[in-house]
Write an enzyme that holds these catalytic residues in place. Structure first.
Site, PDB file in Angstrom:
ATOM      1  N   GLY A 130       0.827  -1.201   0.000  1.00 57.44           N
ATOM      2  CA  GLY A 130       0.000   0.000   0.000  1.00 57.44           C
ATOM      3  C   GLY A 130       0.860   1.249   0.000  1.00 57.44           C
ATOM      4  O   GLY A 130       2.068   1.208   0.265  1.00 57.44           O
ATOM      5  N   CYS A 131       0.236   2.377  -0.288  1.00 54.36           N
ATOM      6  CA  CYS A 131       0.989   3.625  -0.412  1.00 54.36           C
ATOM      7  C   CYS A 131       1.524   4.097   0.935  1.00 54.36           C
ATOM      8  O   CYS A 131       2.693   4.468   1.047  1.00 54.36           O
ATOM      9  CB  CYS A 131       0.122   4.695  -1.069  1.00 54.36           C
ATOM     10  SG  CYS A 131      -1.526   4.880  -0.354  1.00 54.36           S
ATOM     11  N   TYR A 132       0.671   4.082   1.958  1.00 57.33           N
ATOM     12  CA  TYR A 132       1.142   4.535   3.269  1.00 57.33           C
ATOM     13  C   TYR A 132       2.227   3.607   3.824  1.00 57.33           C
ATOM     14  O   TYR A 132       3.238   4.089   4.355  1.00 57.33           O
ATOM     15  CB  TYR A 132      -0.025   4.629   4.260  1.00 57.33           C
ATOM     16  CG  TYR A 132      -0.975   5.776   4.019  1.00 57.33           C
ATOM     17  CD1 TYR A 132      -0.536   7.097   4.077  1.00 57.33           C
ATOM     18  CD2 TYR A 132      -2.324   5.562   3.766  1.00 57.33           C
ATOM     19  CE1 TYR A 132      -1.429   8.156   3.881  1.00 57.33           C
ATOM     20  CE2 TYR A 132      -3.213   6.606   3.576  1.00 57.33           C
ATOM     21  CZ  TYR A 132      -2.761   7.906   3.635  1.00 57.33           C
ATOM     22  OH  TYR A 132      -3.630   8.950   3.452  1.00 57.33           O
TER      23      TYR A 132
ATOM     24  N   THR B 203       4.372   1.870   2.202  1.00 54.51           N
ATOM     25  CA  THR B 203       5.604   2.106   1.457  1.00 54.51           C
ATOM     26  C   THR B 203       6.351   3.319   2.004  1.00 54.51           C
ATOM     27  O   THR B 203       7.543   3.259   2.320  1.00 54.51           O
ATOM     28  CB  THR B 203       5.290   2.311  -0.042  1.00 54.51           C
ATOM     29  OG1 THR B 203       4.748   1.100  -0.574  1.00 54.51           O
ATOM     30  CG2 THR B 203       6.546   2.706  -0.816  1.00 54.51           C
ATOM     31  N   ALA B 204       5.651   4.432   2.114  1.00 53.35           N
ATOM     32  CA  ALA B 204       6.323   5.659   2.564  1.00 53.35           C
ATOM     33  C   ALA B 204       6.764   5.539   4.017  1.00 53.35           C
ATOM     34  O   ALA B 204       7.853   5.986   4.389  1.00 53.35           O
ATOM     35  CB  ALA B 204       5.393   6.855   2.378  1.00 53.35           C
TER      36      ALA B 204
END
Lengths: 380, 380, 380, 380
Positions: free
Chosen positions: D183-185, D187-188
């Site tokens: 997911g995007c969150y 990953t960051a």
């Protein structure tokens, strides 16, 4: 493909850095220098962190260009009046110039002085400058390529630049080229109605152009009018009757129509970074049908690598072309009043400035016209 | 000041809630009900958290209005076609209606059917509906106030509504009023050039209107075209030749000019929530001077409480009027082509919808025209 | 209600004009002067066209305040360091000051010097300045009102300001008041967790504050970092470990907790004009339950006219408070880690600056605390 | 380079079309089909006009994939729960799957059921799925490449998928690969603190993650919460304590730290289309110095083709990575509290979804890891 060596002079502003962006990935141009008097000594990636890992170049001073012996071309992105002071020197050294300022766009030095408030410093070059809108002036650009390719030197510039340049440029060396790259509003306006004008569809009455631009068109220097809070959640018309693109639009429209047409141009500012939309309202002859218009547009742009005519009834949006050299055009005939409404979307920094300059350079240097210009921007 | 009891029917959309916002602070209208079939049972402050602490009202169903005996007026913010089904019943009960839909704006039922695709359900009411643009139609609105104030019942509606209503409305009861509140684009377009048209400055040639609206004009229902990612960083023309405000604009312009004028209207969408700018290009007679235009505009709007004409050369921005019922107008004469460029900024939800409806209601009910409409929006 | 005469000193920036906006509609304060050295001579409505028709005031120079004999209070919206040069002179003249700069917020002059880089010019006034966060310091503000109302002059300032002021201020004259109005981040941070800290719910571990502000918080002066194109479509943390609100936040949190707590504060910038959200993560004692937290918040803010605690599970959005003095707070207990997440939304120019200053002034001058602060901003 | 044939299943949403964007220009993957049940039959360039001239592909139905015999891999961009119904069938046919849904990210089927509300339909595949974060799991991805390259068939899937698949996959055929793309969150968040966690710098106390996402993260389906007017000029926290990325973040952080660490995650929404910033606050051991942190980060990411660590004191902005697979990380040690503040910017649709999936596929299929991922997005 023979590589050409280029520099961007004036590379700290939005237009300059957009040139850099394209040139870094260009298969034929090798970018060896980017100048900025204000940012000299600073890595480009420090001024624009999006370039981290994409280039190691550092800004150098404008003057450092003078000492470079191996430049084929300069993309000049300095303000108007600054450009016309630099151009003659570059040409005299045999360097081709793609000038993104307004200094060599108008053919009439008196009109230049009227709108820009200063006498033109190099009026003798105006006839030689090619107005770099390839969809209109491709043959002129291509002639330069042919002349250069044939190594038949045009004496045009050496004559105009006087004896020293002449003597320094042997007959077997191709003459440098000066391309006056169009403004963003003139580009979108001209492409919106070129097909209709060229075939003589225009009736009497002014060409009414309403355009909307993103804020990057106002440049990178912080001003009250570009403060986020001044522009955000806001639209307004500006420069009504005074915008300096007015004579340039009138000039290109006259070329397209083969006669002077009255032009009414009203630019607007919208809260977005990039993108420019020109909506043109043109009275056409009563005999002009919607299908004739559609045919004319389809044919006119059929072989253009960057222009798309939308299906009947569809109108373009700027988001579809942002980040590219692409142009999208939509047309609609309001039959009861014989009015053509043509809307044209471009990226003001791309087709309206940097990528169009490179498109011209591709032609002049014999590269594929799309070289380095097929980008892959976000779709959403 | 006698208080009037009002309801908002259709209060969950943007126009409806904007009505609520104004009515909650109005010194003369007491808002007793807000309806929404989709949000019935939900507190307004739950749907719109900005209302927390500002109202305890809860949405009720549309139908609950039927049982309310003490309503003086209804502000109707339901979609077109839904409105014309409700209006006759409200009028028959003696309730004045300020209809923000398009159903009673066009005087010609055939034109309505042509543009809205359905036959008009209450064509007999069209002649009685006042087009609620006070700067143009104030006298008509004021006549209604005088009739009502004098307790001289107009029999107009009772006749049109048939016997039952007639018998239920004794002669001593003021007739209810039906005000068709204008669309946002027609409001801005009409006010941009009313002064020039009324004095007969227009020459031949179409009135060319290019307008830019914020996204709230597209309503609150989520659609692909109102998704943040579809609208953000984007502008485009839409509804070219098909937008339903076209006949309404033609109608009001004809009233202003005293004759039919061809109209070319191109609306655009910009990435902002509120605000609407109409830029009108009008050919004027060659004898018309800039100073004459300026005088005519200054005089025409001198006593208008909500309209400001900007100093010569200045053009309005939408941010200056957002959140208000205010109108700002700028004009510029392009002398070489005898073209007037007039730009008008309004809040599409305010003067373009809700606050203008309340302005009309203020007149009809004898309140100060500005009652409840002097808001204090952010300046930045 | 006795009217008080006030001026805004430093009225051309965003905070200053927001003060003007509120004061123009205030029932108790009469705004007689607005100063700006850069815009002196210019009508306010020229600098901010949204004020057209709302005020005829024209900017005057800062110095012109010196000659005004009838001022009860000054709202001071000049930059830090400039403020502390002006404040003593105003107090000496008996004029109360509501200072929106940072100069009198920190109680420790050494901390001021550490963070602002210059020695404090009037450290003797620091103990007298009231930190103007009414929800925390209302009693201090109200004491000033009582003292003034009782005409029992505090000798505090006269002593501190030296003999001349002392002799010029007879015992029967109320002493002027100095209120140091809080910064925007400290306001939102303090209100997000005040209830939990005051009752002693905090466990060990730092108070982690992440906040997001609109761009108006960076001021009106055009800078590279406030250019539309730099901020639009972008978020970033800034001032990490160096933001000057850090010591102010630590100070107010220590007051609330009754002890020093370590604070980690990370501000972010978001592409919007107004609005500020502070999300605070606080370790609480394991015994603290969600229902206890909810009760404590409800009770703490039950009588606060401007603060709303959202229903369990709901989190505030900045759009709900923009244009107002309102505060919305949402809380959530993550039970498995005993972590309170509290989020607080304010308008950075309103409760974070201008309207909070007026809230303080209302208390000090004995007006209803909400006087002039019940605005009617757009709901959409 | 051997070309691989791929399809995008679920190509009408933002993630799907971002996959298309990259794959159209990829030198090793040949995109032969894009499916969408809702848009089947429609050209991609009709749904996304920015694709005009970039592809002639037309959406086909999901089911049409079943009949395609020559697919090497599928990029699966359908919603969670839909993915786990499709994945086993694709694997059984020998087709590798890069699943961008959440269905195979969590290793514990019980945790999946707890957060997604349904039992997992293919729990036997969870151990085989590689969590596709190359900076953490590159070796696992590379092992798959080696196995495939050596034509040593892993029997893993054939066993798990049962007899029929097993018999249909001869030993000499490489087993398909299942990559669960993060997911995007997560990953960051993971990339923000991986270097610090891996070397054991973390002290006790929760990892506090505050993140801000653009609106495209909410998907393309129009919803009240993605309406332009709901999101514009607004920020808010959402999904506090309930966001489904919470267990995924906890899982990856535990992998990085080698132990379970408490996590507090608060996502926020900001008015921008793309971009995601995660700011992580982590207590580190008192012995950890700023220079040690800087060294650890520099070394950890020195060879990562897509990750840049900013110079000391600089913090990343999302605009610098939008349109790319790039990651920018900034760190700051607040020494007095031994707190690391690490901020990480990615494009939520790029490194947070589509381009990261392709990065994984590049590794698995033996292409250069950056193949097709060096884009040339706008710098301004």
């Amino acid at each position: 493909m023979e590589t050409r060596t280029v520099a961007v002079v004036g590379g700290s502003g939005y237009t300059g850095i957009e040139l850099v962006r394209y040139l870094l990935e260009h298969p034929g141009f090798r970018l060896i220098a980017v100048t900025s008097d204000t940012d000299a000594g600073k890595p480009l990636a420090e001024a624009y962190p999006a370039l981290l890992g994409r280039t190691e170049l550092t800004y150098i001073e404008h003057g450092a260009i003078e000492a470079m012996s191996d430049l084929d071309a300069v993309f000049l992105a300095v303000p108007h009046t600054a450009a016309m002071a630099i151009v003659p020197r570059l040409l005299a050294r045999g360097i081709s110039v793609f000038d993104l300022s307004a200094d060599f766009r108008l053919k009439d030095a008196a009109v230049y002085e009227q709108w820009y408030g200063v006498p033109h410093a190099a009026p003798q070059l105006l006839p030689c400058a090619i107005y770099g809108l390839p969809e209109i002036n491709r043959s002129l650009l291509y002639q330069r390529y042919q002349e250069r390719h044939a190594a038949r030197s045009s004496t045009l510039f050496s004559v105009n630049l006087g004896a020293p340049a002449s003597s320094g440029a042997p007959a077997s060396t191709p003459a440098p080229v000066l391309v006056a790259c169009p403004g963003c509003y003139p580009t979108a306006s001209a492409l919106a109605i070129a097909p209709a004008l060229v075939v003589g569809f225009a009736a009497v009455g002014p060409v009414v152009i309403n355009a909307i631009s993103g804020v990057s068109g106002a440049g990178r220097t912080p001003k009250p009018g570009t403060h986020f809070c001044a522009v955000n959640e806001n639209v307004n018309a500006y420069g009504v009757g005074t915008h300096r693109h007015i004579p340039e639009i009138a000039q290109i429209i006259a070329w397209e129509a083969g006669k002077q047409l009255p032009v009414v141009f009203t630019p607007h500012l919208a809260p977005m970074t990039r993108g420019l939309l020109a909506t043109v309202t043109l009275q056409v002859k009563p005999s002009v049908s919607a299908s004739a218009l559609e045919s004319v547009y389809k044919v006119a742009y059929a072989d253009e690598p960057f222009v798309r005519v939308l299906p009947a009834g569809a109108m373009p949006q700027t988001a579809s072309v942002v980040g590219t050299n692409n142009v999208q055009v939509g047309i609609k005939l309001q039959e009861e009043t014989s009015t053509l409404i043509a809307s044209c979307a471009i990226d003001n920094l791309g087709k309206g400035a940097a990528s169009q300059a490179i498109q011209c350079a591709n032609i002049v240097f014999g590269f594929d016209e799309t070289a380095g210009l097929i980008t892959n921007p976000g779709v959403v």
